[in-house]
Design a protein around this motif. Structure first.
Motif, short mmCIF file in Angstrom:
data_model
loop_
_atom_site.label_atom_id
_atom_site.label_comp_id
_atom_site.label_asym_id
_atom_site.label_seq_id
_atom_site.Cartn_x
_atom_site.Cartn_y
_atom_site.Cartn_z
N ASN A 45 7.88 -5.22 0.35
CA ASN A 45 8.62 -5.07 1.60
C ASN A 45 7.83 -5.56 2.81
O ASN A 45 8.15 -5.23 3.95
CB ASN A 45 9.03 -3.61 1.83
CG ASN A 45 7.83 -2.71 2.13
OD1 ASN A 45 6.68 -3.12 1.93
ND2 ASN A 45 8.08 -1.51 2.60
N GLY A 46 6.79 -6.32 2.59
CA GLY A 46 5.99 -6.84 3.68
C GLY A 46 5.32 -8.13 3.28
O GLY A 46 5.46 -8.61 2.15
N SER A 47 4.55 -8.68 4.22
CA SER A 47 3.86 -9.94 3.97
C SER A 47 2.46 -9.85 4.53
O SER A 47 2.21 -9.20 5.55
CB SER A 47 4.62 -11.10 4.63
OG SER A 47 3.84 -12.28 4.63
N ASP A 48 1.52 -10.54 3.88
CA ASP A 48 0.15 -10.59 4.40
C ASP A 48 0.08 -11.30 5.75
O ASP A 48 -0.88 -11.14 6.49
CB ASP A 48 -0.76 -11.32 3.40
CG ASP A 48 -1.09 -10.45 2.19
OD1 ASP A 48 -0.92 -9.23 2.30
OD2 ASP A 48 -1.49 -11.00 1.16
N ASP A 49 1.09 -12.09 6.07
CA ASP A 49 1.10 -12.80 7.34
C ASP A 49 1.40 -11.89 8.51
O ASP A 49 1.10 -12.22 9.66
CB ASP A 49 2.13 -13.94 7.31
CG ASP A 49 1.77 -15.00 6.27
OD1 ASP A 49 0.56 -15.16 6.00
OD2 ASP A 49 2.68 -15.63 5.74
N ASP A 50 2.03 -10.75 8.25
CA ASP A 50 2.39 -9.81 9.31
C ASP A 50 1.37 -8.68 9.34
O ASP A 50 1.38 -7.79 8.50
CB ASP A 50 3.80 -9.26 9.07
CG ASP A 50 4.33 -8.49 10.28
OD1 ASP A 50 3.52 -8.10 11.14
OD2 ASP A 50 5.55 -8.30 10.36
N ARG A 55 2.35 -0.14 5.63
CA ARG A 55 2.70 0.26 4.26
C ARG A 55 3.48 -0.86 3.59
O ARG A 55 4.60 -1.17 3.98
CB ARG A 55 3.54 1.53 4.27
CG ARG A 55 2.73 2.81 4.33
CD ARG A 55 3.61 4.02 4.08
NE ARG A 55 4.41 4.37 5.24
CZ ARG A 55 5.34 5.33 5.23
NH1 ARG A 55 5.59 6.00 4.12
NH2 ARG A 55 6.01 5.61 6.32
N ILE A 56 2.90 -1.46 2.59
CA ILE A 56 3.58 -2.52 1.85
C ILE A 56 4.00 -1.95 0.50
O ILE A 56 3.23 -1.91 -0.46
CB ILE A 56 2.68 -3.76 1.67
CG1 ILE A 56 2.30 -4.32 3.04
CG2 ILE A 56 3.38 -4.81 0.83
CD1 ILE A 56 1.51 -5.59 2.98
N GLY A 57 5.22 -1.48 0.44
CA GLY A 57 5.75 -0.94 -0.80
C GLY A 57 6.23 -2.05 -1.72
O GLY A 57 6.41 -3.20 -1.31
N SER A 58 6.45 -1.72 -2.97
CA SER A 58 6.89 -2.71 -3.95
C SER A 58 7.97 -2.13 -4.85
O SER A 58 8.08 -0.91 -5.01
CB SER A 58 5.70 -3.18 -4.81
OG SER A 58 5.07 -2.08 -5.44
N ALA A 59 8.75 -3.01 -5.40
CA ALA A 59 9.82 -2.63 -6.32
C ALA A 59 9.96 -3.69 -7.39
O ALA A 59 9.64 -4.87 -7.16
CB ALA A 59 11.14 -2.43 -5.57
N VAL A 60 10.43 -3.31 -8.54
CA VAL A 60 10.63 -4.26 -9.63
C VAL A 60 12.04 -4.09 -10.19
O VAL A 60 12.66 -3.03 -10.08
CB VAL A 60 9.60 -4.06 -10.77
CG1 VAL A 60 8.18 -4.24 -10.26
CG2 VAL A 60 9.75 -2.68 -11.40
N VAL A 203 -1.86 -0.11 3.38
CA VAL A 203 -1.76 0.57 2.09
C VAL A 203 -0.84 -0.22 1.18
O VAL A 203 0.25 -0.65 1.58
CB VAL A 203 -1.21 2.01 2.26
CG1 VAL A 203 -0.93 2.63 0.90
CG2 VAL A 203 -2.21 2.87 3.02
N TYR A 204 -1.28 -0.45 -0.04
CA TYR A 204 -0.47 -1.15 -1.03
C TYR A 204 -0.97 -0.78 -2.41
O TYR A 204 -2.04 -0.18 -2.58
CB TYR A 204 -0.54 -2.67 -0.81
CG TYR A 204 -1.93 -3.24 -0.91
CD1 TYR A 204 -2.42 -3.74 -2.11
CD2 TYR A 204 -2.77 -3.28 0.20
CE1 TYR A 204 -3.71 -4.26 -2.20
CE2 TYR A 204 -4.04 -3.79 0.13
CZ TYR A 204 -4.51 -4.28 -1.08
OH TYR A 204 -5.78 -4.79 -1.17
#
Length: 325
Positions: A45-50, A55-60, A203-204
């Motif tokens: 839900n995020g990018s390293d550019d921002d 909080r960079i959450g993830s989903a699969v 956080v990731y």
């Protein structure tokens, strides 16, 4: 209750790596079932550019081949902790999360067909979980309390900003204490955001563990310390890879990358506001009365720095002395 393996399946990715997906059920007592997989997608839900996303959450989304109607209907549940999903790459844990509750989609067709099972890492759910820790606690304990609510409390800390009395052999978070009364009535997500703001941290999840990293340190090697509840801390250096040009095959996150050339800057305007300068004359307001004395009789000279108590200016020209009041 304990989590017991319910479903497992494997596939090969584009780089011939073995991807295994395990789904475990809380309190399950039967045998595990081997299933066929039809693709995996992972999203953040995020990018390293921002740099402003903390909080960079993830989903699969995992595709399962349904060989009978409603084969995976048992995965539909209102309990957000009923089913745990773990993904391995060549037998090494790559991601862990929880099957999203109250969400199940299945193709309306005759079998066999693909069914998508979705899961997320739980970071977003922290906003709805109350923070219950009390007393004076160090920040590592607070983080482990938070991450323990959504799985394994193991956390890697890449924070290398120390107070002058800290020991650099331990994380500064282990040496910084907080009275948890300040967090009364707050959610775990709000407490996590408070800790992140103090360190400018992100956080990731990576390789199944949580990482709490200071954003300004991403541009170089980051010294980190891993804390868990089962043993002594371990430490190492995480080298952030800055890839210039086309990445190697194992650096592709997916197979639909696209290279874009953006328009170059044509011009640039810089506006500088120097503010209003009241006067170019030194001591124009007669604020400095510390400099006193008479001007000596020299060749024409003008020295406005010399003031006396009557605020007079003296100017000598030749043999004549002029005084202005």
């Amino acid at each position: 209750m304990a989590y017991v393996l319910r479903y497992t399946g494997e596939l090969k990715d584009h780089f011939n790596r073995t991807i295994r997906v395990d789904i475990s059920e809380d309190g399950y007592t039967g045998d595990s079932t081997e299933v066929k997989l039809k693709g995996i997608s992972k999203e953040w839900n995020g990018s390293d550019d921002d740099l402003f996303i903390g909080r960079i959450g993830s989903a699969v989304g995992v595709g399962f081949l349904s060989e009978t109607n409603f084969q995976f209907i048992d995965l539909y549940s209102s309990d957000s902790r009923k089913f745990k999903m773990q993904i391995y790459i060549n037998s090494v844990l790559d991601w862990r999360g929880w099957i999203i509750p109250d969400l199940f989609t299945e193709k309306y067709d005759a079998p066999p067909y693909k069914t998508i099972i979705s899961a997320r890492d739980g970071l977003a759910e922290l906003d709805s979980i109350s923070f219950e820790l009390t007393g004076m606690q160090n920040q590592v304990v607070i983080l482990q309390e938070i991450f323990g609510k959504i799985g394994d409390p193991t956390v890697h800390l890449g924070i290398n900003v120390f107070e002058e009395n800290h020991s650099t052999s331990n994380s500064p978070l282990l040496q910084t204490y907080v009275d948890c009364e300040r967090y009364e009535g707050m959610s775990c997500g709000e407490v996590l955001e408070d800790l992140m703001d103090g360190y400018n941290a992100r956080v990731y999840q990576q390789a199944g563990d949580w990482w709490f990293m200071r954003v300004p340190e991403f541009e170089e090697g980051v010294d980190w310390i891993k804390y868990n509840i089962f043993g002594s801390p371990t430490s190492d250096t995480k080298n952030t890879e800055l890839l210039i040009g086309r990445p190697k095959e194992d650096k592709f996150a997916r197979v639909d990358q696209q290279l874009n050339f953006l328009p170059a800057w044509k011009s640039q305007n810089i506006n500088i506001d120097l503010g209003l300068k009241e006067s170019f004359i030194k001591n124009w307001g007669f604020d400095d009365w510390t400099k006193t004395g008479y001007v000596t009789r020299r060749n024409p000279i003008y020295e406005p720095d010399y003031w006396d108590g009557t605020a007079s200016v003296r100017r000598s020209v030749g043999d004549d002395l002029y005084m202005f009041f």
